[in-house]
Design a protein around this motif. Structure first.
Motif, PDB file in Angstrom:
ATOM      1  N   SER A 100      -5.040  16.115  -0.651  1.00 56.26           N
ATOM      2  CA  SER A 100      -4.245  14.898  -0.817  1.00 56.26           C
ATOM      3  C   SER A 100      -3.481  14.915  -2.132  1.00 56.26           C
ATOM      4  O   SER A 100      -3.755  15.710  -3.029  1.00 56.26           O
ATOM      5  CB  SER A 100      -5.148  13.655  -0.737  1.00 56.26           C
ATOM      6  OG  SER A 100      -5.497  13.180  -2.006  1.00 56.26           O
ATOM      7  N   CYS A 101      -2.524  14.010  -2.237  1.00 51.93           N
ATOM      8  CA  CYS A 101      -1.767  13.887  -3.480  1.00 51.93           C
ATOM      9  C   CYS A 101      -2.680  13.331  -4.574  1.00 51.93           C
ATOM     10  O   CYS A 101      -3.646  12.615  -4.313  1.00 51.93           O
ATOM     11  CB  CYS A 101      -0.562  12.965  -3.272  1.00 51.93           C
ATOM     12  SG  CYS A 101       0.548  12.904  -4.711  1.00 51.93           S
ATOM     13  N   ALA A 102      -2.344  13.662  -5.824  1.00 53.04           N
ATOM     14  CA  ALA A 102      -3.117  13.165  -6.966  1.00 53.04           C
ATOM     15  C   ALA A 102      -2.781  11.717  -7.310  1.00 53.04           C
ATOM     16  O   ALA A 102      -3.454  11.104  -8.153  1.00 53.04           O
ATOM     17  CB  ALA A 102      -2.855  14.057  -8.186  1.00 53.04           C
ATOM     18  N   ASP A 103      -1.764  11.166  -6.671  1.00 55.14           N
ATOM     19  CA  ASP A 103      -1.295   9.799  -6.924  1.00 55.14           C
ATOM     20  C   ASP A 103      -2.477   8.813  -7.012  1.00 55.14           C
ATOM     21  O   ASP A 103      -3.328   8.788  -6.125  1.00 55.14           O
ATOM     22  CB  ASP A 103      -0.347   9.395  -5.780  1.00 55.14           C
ATOM     23  CG  ASP A 103       0.414   8.127  -6.084  1.00 55.14           C
ATOM     24  OD1 ASP A 103      -0.237   7.092  -6.344  1.00 55.14           O
ATOM     25  OD2 ASP A 103       1.659   8.157  -6.052  1.00 55.14           O
ATOM     26  N   SER A 104      -2.504   8.019  -8.067  1.00 49.62           N
ATOM     27  CA  SER A 104      -3.649   7.121  -8.311  1.00 49.62           C
ATOM     28  C   SER A 104      -3.773   6.041  -7.244  1.00 49.62           C
ATOM     29  O   SER A 104      -4.820   5.403  -7.112  1.00 49.62           O
ATOM     30  CB  SER A 104      -3.519   6.471  -9.687  1.00 49.62           C
ATOM     31  OG  SER A 104      -2.393   5.611  -9.722  1.00 49.62           O
ATOM     32  N   GLY A 153      -0.366  13.312   2.989  1.00 48.72           N
ATOM     33  CA  GLY A 153       0.768  12.902   2.162  1.00 48.72           C
ATOM     34  C   GLY A 153       0.817  11.383   2.101  1.00 48.72           C
ATOM     35  O   GLY A 153      -0.035  10.693   2.649  1.00 48.72           O
ATOM     36  N   HIS A 154       1.824  10.863   1.421  1.00 55.26           N
ATOM     37  CA  HIS A 154       1.971   9.403   1.364  1.00 55.26           C
ATOM     38  C   HIS A 154       3.419   9.047   1.108  1.00 55.26           C
ATOM     39  O   HIS A 154       4.184   9.848   0.554  1.00 55.26           O
ATOM     40  CB  HIS A 154       1.081   8.804   0.278  1.00 55.26           C
ATOM     41  CG  HIS A 154       1.498   9.189  -1.115  1.00 55.26           C
ATOM     42  ND1 HIS A 154       2.269   8.391  -1.927  1.00 55.26           N
ATOM     43  CD2 HIS A 154       1.261  10.313  -1.838  1.00 55.26           C
ATOM     44  CE1 HIS A 154       2.474   8.994  -3.088  1.00 55.26           C
ATOM     45  NE2 HIS A 154       1.878  10.168  -3.059  1.00 55.26           N
ATOM     46  N   ASP A 155       3.784   7.827   1.516  1.00 57.63           N
ATOM     47  CA  ASP A 155       5.164   7.414   1.278  1.00 57.63           C
ATOM     48  C   ASP A 155       5.385   7.148  -0.217  1.00 57.63           C
ATOM     49  O   ASP A 155       4.437   6.980  -0.990  1.00 57.63           O
ATOM     50  CB  ASP A 155       5.556   6.208   2.152  1.00 57.63           C
ATOM     51  CG  ASP A 155       4.591   5.041   2.020  1.00 57.63           C
ATOM     52  OD1 ASP A 155       3.634   5.122   1.225  1.00 57.63           O
ATOM     53  OD2 ASP A 155       4.788   4.034   2.726  1.00 57.63           O
ATOM     54  N   SER A 156       6.624   7.143  -0.627  1.00 59.23           N
ATOM     55  CA  SER A 156       7.013   6.959  -2.039  1.00 59.23           C
ATOM     56  C   SER A 156       6.362   7.968  -2.966  1.00 59.23           C
ATOM     57  O   SER A 156       5.993   7.641  -4.102  1.00 59.23           O
ATOM     58  CB  SER A 156       6.659   5.546  -2.523  1.00 59.23           C
ATOM     59  OG  SER A 156       7.262   4.574  -1.711  1.00 59.23           O
ATOM     60  N   CYS A 157       6.203   9.203  -2.500  1.00 53.57           N
ATOM     61  CA  CYS A 157       5.535  10.229  -3.316  1.00 53.57           C
ATOM     62  C   CYS A 157       6.463  10.700  -4.450  1.00 53.57           C
ATOM     63  O   CYS A 157       7.564  11.210  -4.203  1.00 53.57           O
ATOM     64  CB  CYS A 157       5.136  11.417  -2.432  1.00 53.57           C
ATOM     65  SG  CYS A 157       4.287  12.724  -3.360  1.00 53.57           S
ATOM     66  N   GLY A 158       6.031  10.515  -5.688  1.00 51.30           N
ATOM     67  CA  GLY A 158       6.848  10.885  -6.845  1.00 51.30           C
ATOM     68  C   GLY A 158       7.086  12.382  -6.941  1.00 51.30           C
ATOM     69  O   GLY A 158       8.149  12.823  -7.401  1.00 51.30           O
ATOM     70  N   ALA A 159       6.115  13.173  -6.513  1.00 53.34           N
ATOM     71  CA  ALA A 159       6.274  14.631  -6.578  1.00 53.34           C
ATOM     72  C   ALA A 159       7.345  15.105  -5.607  1.00 53.34           C
ATOM     73  O   ALA A 159       8.192  15.938  -5.954  1.00 53.34           O
ATOM     74  CB  ALA A 159       4.935  15.305  -6.265  1.00 53.34           C
TER      75      ALA A 159
HETATM   76 ZN   LIG Z   1       2.371  11.778  -4.229  1.00 52.19          ZN
END
Ligand SMILES: [Zn+2]
Length: 247
Positions: A100-104, A153-159
């Motif tokens: 998964s993304c590291a997004d908090s 994944g996820h929406d609005s992913c900064g990466a």
């Molecule tokens: Zn992300």
């Protein structure tokens, strides 16, 4: 032979079988693995700490998505952390592994209403496969017997957004952030001509690409898939609702 050896030897054998190692090569590889003591904490062959986590790939996916449904509805279970801690002191047998993304904002254990010992999480901004991440997932499957991997994944992913800007505007980033943007650019390039949101399409394509990469670039994982011991799937987490939509 110490107590941990008794528990880990069968697991080592299975790992060697999964890697397709020949009889000639087993001694050398086994010795190499023993020196790293990589399996020392795996004691789940005889008495897995969470028997309820012994699931088929299909059951594991159903279990995972049922947890997400509870999370979405706000009816997550109360987790008994104290007794979980006691049960897991001697080992682990997660029912799913996640890339998964590291997004908090993406918290896998919350998102699937899971407890400790349930989810083996590999996290990196942009949820893409690296050598180290692949090794971690191979360990989850070959040693811990996880029956399911989900690339999340996820929406609005900064990466991914950084990769979009790198592709469209030739944006440059400091340090190793550039390396992440570069690694994610192929997903962006594949969807440049698609209609709709470039960012959303690239997020989706990145999940598809990395599910494919896990299926094709690891003999351990591909063998487990062909033996129906493992399923590899993709999903996108929606920030507004918490819902994971399968791809
Ligand atoms: Zn992300």
């Amino acid at each position: 032979m110490c107590k941990s050896d008794i528990h880990t030897l069968p697991t080592r054998r299975r790992f060697l079988q999964l890697t397709g190692t020949s009889a000639v090569g087993i001694a050398a590889l086994s010795s190499q693995l023993l020196t790293t003591d990589v399996f020392a904490s795996s004691k789940n062959d005889k008495s897995p700490p969470k028997p309820q986590n012994i699931l088929t790939p299909q059951e594991a996916l159903k279990h995972l998505m049922a947890g997400n449904a509870r999370y979405v509805k706000g009816v997550a279970r109360r987790h008994d952390f104290r007794h979980e801690r006691e049960a897991l002191e001697g080992g682990q047998n997660p029912y799913a592994a996640l890339l998964s993304c590291a997004d908090s904002r993406i918290a896998p254990e919350y998102a699937f209403d899971s407890a400790r010992g349930d989810i083996f999480a590999v996290r990196i901004a942009g949820n893409f496969v690296t050598d180290d991440g692949l090794g971690s997932l191979e360990y989850a499957v070959a040693v811990l017997n996880a029956p399911l991997i989900m690339v999340l994944g996820h929406d609005s992913c900064g990466a991914i957004d950084a990769a979009v800007k790198a592709e469209k505007d030739n944006a440059k980033y400091p340090g190793q952030i550039q390396a992440i943007a570069d690694a994610l650019k192929p997903a962006v390039q594949q969807v440049l001509s698609q209609s709709g949101s470039l960012l959303d399409n690239a997020i989706r394509q990145n999940v598809v690409d990395n599910v494919g990469k896990l299926q094709s670039s690891s003999k351990i994982l591909s063998d487990a898939v062909s033996q129906k011991k493992l399923m590899i799937v993709g999903g996108v987490y929606k920030l507004a609702t918490g819902k994971v939509e399968m791809i």
